[in-house]
Design a protein around this motif. Structure first.
Motif, PDB file in Angstrom:
ATOM      1  N   MET A   1      39.652 -15.189  97.496  1.00 55.74           N
ATOM      2  CA  MET A   1      40.262 -14.114  96.709  1.00 55.74           C
ATOM      3  C   MET A   1      39.960 -12.764  97.334  1.00 55.74           C
ATOM      4  O   MET A   1      38.899 -12.580  97.927  1.00 55.74           O
ATOM      5  CB  MET A   1      39.690 -14.107  95.281  1.00 55.74           C
ATOM      6  N   PRO A   2      40.846 -11.790  97.166  1.00 54.83           N
ATOM      7  CA  PRO A   2      40.466 -10.415  97.499  1.00 54.83           C
ATOM      8  C   PRO A   2      39.428  -9.949  96.489  1.00 54.83           C
ATOM      9  O   PRO A   2      39.423 -10.402  95.338  1.00 54.83           O
ATOM     10  CB  PRO A   2      41.780  -9.640  97.350  1.00 54.83           C
ATOM     11  N   LYS A   3      38.528  -9.083  96.910  1.00 54.76           N
ATOM     12  CA  LYS A   3      37.509  -8.604  95.992  1.00 54.76           C
ATOM     13  C   LYS A   3      38.163  -7.788  94.886  1.00 54.76           C
ATOM     14  O   LYS A   3      38.953  -6.878  95.146  1.00 54.76           O
ATOM     15  CB  LYS A   3      36.472  -7.765  96.737  1.00 54.76           C
ATOM     16  N   LEU A   4      37.829  -8.111  93.640  1.00 52.81           N
ATOM     17  CA  LEU A   4      38.454  -7.458  92.493  1.00 52.81           C
ATOM     18  C   LEU A   4      37.802  -6.106  92.221  1.00 52.81           C
ATOM     19  O   LEU A   4      36.631  -5.892  92.552  1.00 52.81           O
ATOM     20  CB  LEU A   4      38.326  -8.346  91.255  1.00 52.81           C
ATOM     21  N   PRO A   5      38.525  -5.183  91.591  1.00 52.91           N
ATOM     22  CA  PRO A   5      37.947  -3.876  91.258  1.00 52.91           C
ATOM     23  C   PRO A   5      36.894  -4.008  90.168  1.00 52.91           C
ATOM     24  O   PRO A   5      36.884  -4.996  89.417  1.00 52.91           O
ATOM     25  CB  PRO A   5      39.165  -3.075  90.772  1.00 52.91           C
ATOM     26  N   PRO A   6      36.012  -3.024  90.035  1.00 54.26           N
ATOM     27  CA  PRO A   6      34.927  -3.099  89.047  1.00 54.26           C
ATOM     28  C   PRO A   6      35.395  -3.257  87.609  1.00 54.26           C
ATOM     29  O   PRO A   6      34.670  -3.804  86.778  1.00 54.26           O
ATOM     30  CB  PRO A   6      34.182  -1.772  89.238  1.00 54.26           C
ATOM     31  N   ASP A   7      36.592  -2.792  87.295  1.00 54.59           N
ATOM     32  CA  ASP A   7      37.079  -2.854  85.926  1.00 54.59           C
ATOM     33  C   ASP A   7      37.972  -4.067  85.670  1.00 54.59           C
ATOM     34  O   ASP A   7      38.733  -4.096  84.697  1.00 54.59           O
ATOM     35  CB  ASP A   7      37.843  -1.577  85.576  1.00 54.59           C
ATOM     36  N   ALA A   8      37.886  -5.075  86.525  1.00 55.87           N
ATOM     37  CA  ALA A   8      38.708  -6.276  86.357  1.00 55.87           C
ATOM     38  C   ALA A   8      38.413  -6.927  85.008  1.00 55.87           C
ATOM     39  O   ALA A   8      37.264  -7.002  84.582  1.00 55.87           O
ATOM     40  CB  ALA A   8      38.442  -7.259  87.495  1.00 55.87           C
ATOM     41  N   LYS A   9      39.455  -7.399  84.342  1.00 54.42           N
ATOM     42  CA  LYS A   9      39.315  -8.007  83.028  1.00 54.42           C
ATOM     43  C   LYS A   9      39.396  -9.529  83.136  1.00 54.42           C
ATOM     44  O   LYS A   9      40.006 -10.079  84.047  1.00 54.42           O
ATOM     45  CB  LYS A   9      40.422  -7.509  82.086  1.00 54.42           C
TER      46      LYS A   9
END
Length: 352
Positions: free
Chosen positions: A287-295
């Motif tokens: 996976m691409p690294k998700l942003p800090p605010d990923a839900k």
């Protein structure tokens, strides 16, 4: 991840201990997922680590009186795939230091890692784990850091002194591929990679041995090795293996599989846990690294969540400890001081 949690709590409530396939693999999967930005419950991750690895590994003795430490088949994965936000914690570092000293009992005089039946499987993985710990931010004693470096050098000398291994077990071969790509020689890495490809089955998976029907656990371990070797998602082998594993997931979140080398025709939920843990870890790295605010994108069944909470509280009965927040930028650095033995953190915090 929720299936792994559910299965692990069933085991822990019944057996009061963590094992390779029911506890440690949950932490490996959760930590790899977290490293990619997948939302995880930090309270639970802390609890699992503190109770079922850092405490349990130092509380149980084997029949010969020695401490059990970590289950050696998954010890390299547990050591390598830690919750890195906690590496600056002095208390957690003290526990890891104790566990490392126990784990060191499994290294032979020649630098390889026992048991003998798994030398080709465990040794290259332990080398990678030692490299990671050697360069970590853990607050380890200077003499232990020196020992880690010396043991890592002995391990790699043993690997380099042997011709590129072509072990019968495909899982073992995958671990050699990962080490050679990260630490070894390009020519050896290519030779082992070509051997790995020669064992691929028509459906795109890998079996326990060359010519065996594909096995989801083995295929997931191979994908994990390919990703930790640095292969990109554009690599057709990586892409095809990713899609194969995704296509085999069950509706309840698990990957179902039969046993491996000891009980190849048997079935048990524990086999699903091990398979699922490796699948989650491997797929997370694609996976691409998700942003800090990923839900979160998944809502577990509330009745099942409540059942898991009951199991966890029962399994945690009598455990005295405290959550360690050191180093986690999303949490307070001030640990709670418990006035009574802790139970597990609540698993129901409003709507998922």
């Amino acid at each position: 991840l929720f299936f792994l949690e559910h299965q692990s709590m069933i085991w822990w409530e019944a057996e009061k201990c963590a094992t390779c396939h029911e506890g440690q693999i949950l932490l490996v999967a959760a930590n790899v997922a977290k490293s990619q930005g997948v939302p995880v419950d930090q309270d639970k991750l802390d609890f699992w680590t503190d109770r079922w690895v850092l405490a349990d590994a130092l509380a149980r003795k084997k029949k010969d009186g020695q401490m059990s430490g970590l289950g050696i088949p998954t010890a390299p994965f547990v050591l390598l795939h830690r919750d890195l936000d906690r590496d600056t914690s002095e208390e957690r570092s003290k526990k890891w230091a104790e566990i490392l000293r126990i784990t060191f009992q499994s290294q032979g005089d020649d630098g390889s890692w026992t048991p003998k039946a798994a030398i080709a499987d465990i040794t290259p993985r332990m080398a990678l784990a030692l490299v990671d710990i050697e360069t970590s931010k853990m607050a380890l004693p200077p003499e232990l850091r020196i020992e880690i470096s010396e043991r890592r050098k002995r391990t790699e000398e043993w690997i380099q002194s042997n011709d590129p291994q072509l072990p019968e077990k495909t899982e073992s071969l995958a671990s050699w591929v990962a080490w050679e790509y990260q630490r070894g020689e390009p020519a050896r890495a290519r030779k082992l990679f070509d051997e790995l490809l020669s064992r691929r089955e028509e459906d795109g998976g890998w079996g326990m041995k060359k010519g065996d029907p594909s096995h989801l656990l083995v295929t997931s371990v191979v994908l994990l090795a390919l990703k930790t070797s640095g292969l990109s998602n554009d690599n057709p082998v990586v892409a095809d293996t990713q899609q194969l594993i995704l296509s085999r997931q069950s509706e309840d979140g698990r990957w179902r599989e039969l046993g491996r080398h000891f009980h190849p025709e048997a079935y048990d939920d524990s086999y699903d846990a091990w398979t699922t843990g490796y699948a989650v870890a491997a797929l997370s790295l694609t996976m691409p690294k998700l942003p800090p605010d990923a839900k979160r994108l998944f809502t577990p069944d509330p009745e099942l969540v409540a059942k898991v909470e009951r199991l966890t509280k029962s399994a945690a009965e009598g455990y005295v400890g405290q959550p360690d927040r050191t180093g986690d930028p999303t949490q307070s650095d001030t640990p709670e001081t418990p006035s009574k033995p802790q139970t597990a953190p609540s698993l129901i915090k409003g709507k998922e």
